[in-house]
Every structure is written in C-alpha cells, then in structure tokens.
Design a protein around this motif. Sequence first.
Motif, short mmCIF file in Angstrom:
data_model
loop_
_atom_site.label_atom_id
_atom_site.label_comp_id
_atom_site.label_asym_id
_atom_site.label_seq_id
_atom_site.Cartn_x
_atom_site.Cartn_y
_atom_site.Cartn_z
N GLN A 17 -56.48 -84.23 91.68
CA GLN A 17 -54.83 -83.84 91.95
C GLN A 17 -54.87 -84.03 92.66
O GLN A 17 -53.72 -84.47 93.12
CB GLN A 17 -54.82 -81.78 91.64
N PHE A 57 -49.26 -80.77 85.22
CA PHE A 57 -50.12 -81.89 84.49
C PHE A 57 -49.10 -82.18 83.12
O PHE A 57 -48.78 -81.16 82.31
CB PHE A 57 -51.05 -82.38 85.05
N PRO A 88 -48.86 -85.85 87.23
CA PRO A 88 -47.73 -85.27 87.29
C PRO A 88 -46.79 -84.69 86.09
O PRO A 88 -46.09 -85.82 86.07
CB PRO A 88 -47.91 -85.62 89.05
N SER A 128 -50.95 -75.95 86.98
CA SER A 128 -51.86 -77.26 88.12
C SER A 128 -52.37 -76.13 89.19
O SER A 128 -52.86 -74.83 89.37
CB SER A 128 -50.10 -77.53 89.48
N VAL A 139 -60.53 -80.43 84.46
CA VAL A 139 -60.51 -80.29 85.54
C VAL A 139 -61.68 -80.24 86.32
O VAL A 139 -62.05 -80.51 87.57
CB VAL A 139 -59.37 -79.07 86.35
N GLN A 189 -58.92 -86.62 85.42
CA GLN A 189 -57.62 -86.68 85.74
C GLN A 189 -57.44 -87.95 86.30
O GLN A 189 -58.07 -88.05 87.32
CB GLN A 189 -56.54 -86.00 86.60
#
Length: 454
Positions: free
Chosen positions: A152, A176, A338, A378, A403, A408
């Motif tokens: 991120q 996201f 995002p 997030s 994550v 990502q």
Amino acid sequence: MTDRLIAQDPARLTRTRLRVLGAGACALFTLAACAPPGGASTPASSEAAPTDVSTELGEEPIELTLYDGAGLKAKDEALIDAFEEKYPNVTITGRYDPDDVQAQNAPRVLASADPPDIARVIALSDVAEDGLLTNLAAYTDAYNWDELPEGQLAQYRVNEDGIRGEGSQYTMADGFTVTGFYYNEELAEQLGMTTPPQTMQELEELLAQAEESGMVPIMAGNQTGQVVFTTQMMLNNALGAESINEWVFHAPEATIDTPEAAEAVATIQDWAEAGYFPADTNGTDATGALGRFANGEALFYFSGNWDAAALDEQMGENVGFFLPPAPEGSEQATMSDPASNFAIPAGSDDKDAAAAFLNFLRSEEARQVVADAGFAPSGEGEIPATEEGSVNTQIQEAFAQLVKADGQVQFAQNATNGLTTTWNSEVQRLVDGAAGPEDLLAAVQRQYESELGR
C-alpha cells in the motif's frame, strides 16, 4: 446516481475519462501538462514540505474542504460523518466533480488560489513533481504510517525523479478495489468443486471440465476489455507483483515485453482457442457478461468488488469469490488499486487537520465505512463486519489474505493514459487469433515508451 454507492470498475472509469479528454487533452496520467490559468502560483517549498507538524487538533473550530469524483460521494460523506463524530470541532465540506472530468479538472483545482484541504489525485507523480501536493514525510513519522503494508505504501510514494513506488509519501487511500474469480456454486458442485482451486493446474482442470460439460468456463465481456484481467493474472504470476508494479510506476528501463511474459500471455490465447471464454466475448460488454453470469451461463467470472452488490442481489448464496491461484512457492497476487487516493494540496490552510483525516482512514471506524460501501479497507486490522453469507464477506476475507501476502498489484492498463485502449484492442486480437502474444506485448510496450518519451 442514487444515494447508495456502487463500487465502480476503475478500468471502466478510466475508459470513460479517456473518451472525454480526447487526444492531446489533459490525459489521466499526464495532468501536469494542463497548466492552470493565471491567478495562482506554486506554493512555497515550506508549504509543500512542512516539518513542524502536530497530531493535536485542539478545540477551536476547523473547516476543511474535500474534493473527489461524484460517484464516490456517498462513501466520502459516510467517512466525513464518522470523522466529525470523532473530531466534533472539525467540519468537512465535500466538493465533487463528475467522474469523467474530475481528473481533468484536478490540476487547476490543486493550483487554485483557494484549493481544497483534501483531494483525490490520480496522476500522482506529475502533480507532486509540480509542487502542488504536500510532502507527507513529517506526518508519516508523526503517525507511523511507515508501518502500513509495503504494497500500500508503494502506491503513495514518489521520489525526486518522479518515479512512483519509492521516495516520500504524498497520499493515503481510503480503501481499495480487489479482483478475482466469482463462481457459480451450483455449477461448481456439479463439477465436484468443493473448495476454490489452489493451483493453476486445478483451475485449468476445472476449465476443461466446464467446457466438456457444455458450460462457459469463464464469462468475460471483452468488448470492454474483461479478458485483460485474466491476461494480467497470468502476467502477475509469471513476472511477479513487484515487477508489474515497477512497470506501472515507470521504473527506469522497465519492460513487459519479455519471453516469460509472452509464455504467460500464450496461455490466454490457448484458453480462447479451447473455448474457455464465450464465443462472442469480443462482442459482449461488461454489463452483458455480468448478467449472463448471474443467469447461470458460466462457471467463473473474473471481475472485481464493484460487481459484488449486483451479484449478491441476483444470485444470493449461489455466488462465491476467490483470489487467483498463485504459482507454487509464490504468494497470491491480484489487481488492487485505491478507491480514492487522497492527498493534501500544498496550499491547504490546515494541513494538521487534513492529515488527521488521512490518518483516520486506517481506523477501524473508517475501515467499516469503506467495507459497507463495497470496497476493501485501508491499512491492516480486523476484517470489517459484513452481511453473513454475502459474497462481500468472501471479498473482505480474500483482501485480508492479499494484504498479508503483500500481493496488491496495479492495473497494468492504467500505466499510461493511452494503454487502456491498446490493451483492449490487442487482447481482442489475441482472443480472435489475429495476433500472437509477442505482437500484443510489443504493441503495449511501444505505446508505453511512446507516452513516456523513452
């Protein structure tokens, strides 16, 4: 647009913007080329890179303005309400442009004499290089944002050479998108699929079984580029998430035209020849593909969180979701951009309060708001509550897994403003056999280098 937020396909929004902007206009990824009219000046360096910052907002009234696209208004308003409840002395007023012109208008808005305090940015490297955004390095230290997942953080950083993925932090996303395979539970059961495939071999065996059983293995509306998603899935697996992200971030000498990439893309052409996509995929758009999948025509449908609400409504408990299988020994990876990538304009009147809002975006309250709006949250933390049995629950669980794997990946068609069109047309040619993998990759890399002036 109703008051109920519908999570939107970022590639579809990009295509809309490109049609509006046109050739030679202010392109999605070259916003700096649109010089604002006179009457505003670039903020001083002390404004663009503050060092004396505070995380305390005091008790005096503070008024902020937030700028975003109109399609994200419901999500933003819910976030604003939650933030104002936590900080009752702060009032945030939303300002929204239509989605198809927000990117075009952003440079003038950021450089105006009275810019907003919080603004969604898309062409991050360009506007940061022009000094229009606040360098958040001091706030990164104050709020420990460097503890965020590296995948991120890379989306928020730009270095002094304008290369994304490294350098100082300039943005923070509220949430996201996430992509993967939806599947029809009843059809899967008919094929003996009790759990999602864990390897590419298992996936391909299911595709072959589905085709032999008279099902469409993967529903895709390739008139609007949906086979690009499965094509990037194979590229993610072949080249790795880091390499794809570096290419999208314009790393020096980055290329997607390699033998490994060609081998990956060849699999998609093999799938098309084997009948794994609908025969009319190049004549079917995303809306049509969604409806056909919901009506039970196909085993799988590769798409993103933006289709979850519609599929929950139309299919109920008959729809599931899983991330693409990873190669043996590798972590899972998939496209995840995002929703709103918020920055603080350099001319903001109250950067401390704006930074507090950015920090709030990774709080449990904000993560729940974003999940309720149909996006993935997030930061890291507990998986937000969702309706039991909904496909959104599976998406949230899959995103938490993504994550953890630091998987990502940016959408490759968004690497430059002209690439969406190039990717779509070349993958259409790939599917109908008019071009091979090497042709596709050479065309994409050629367009990429042309737009970057390399």
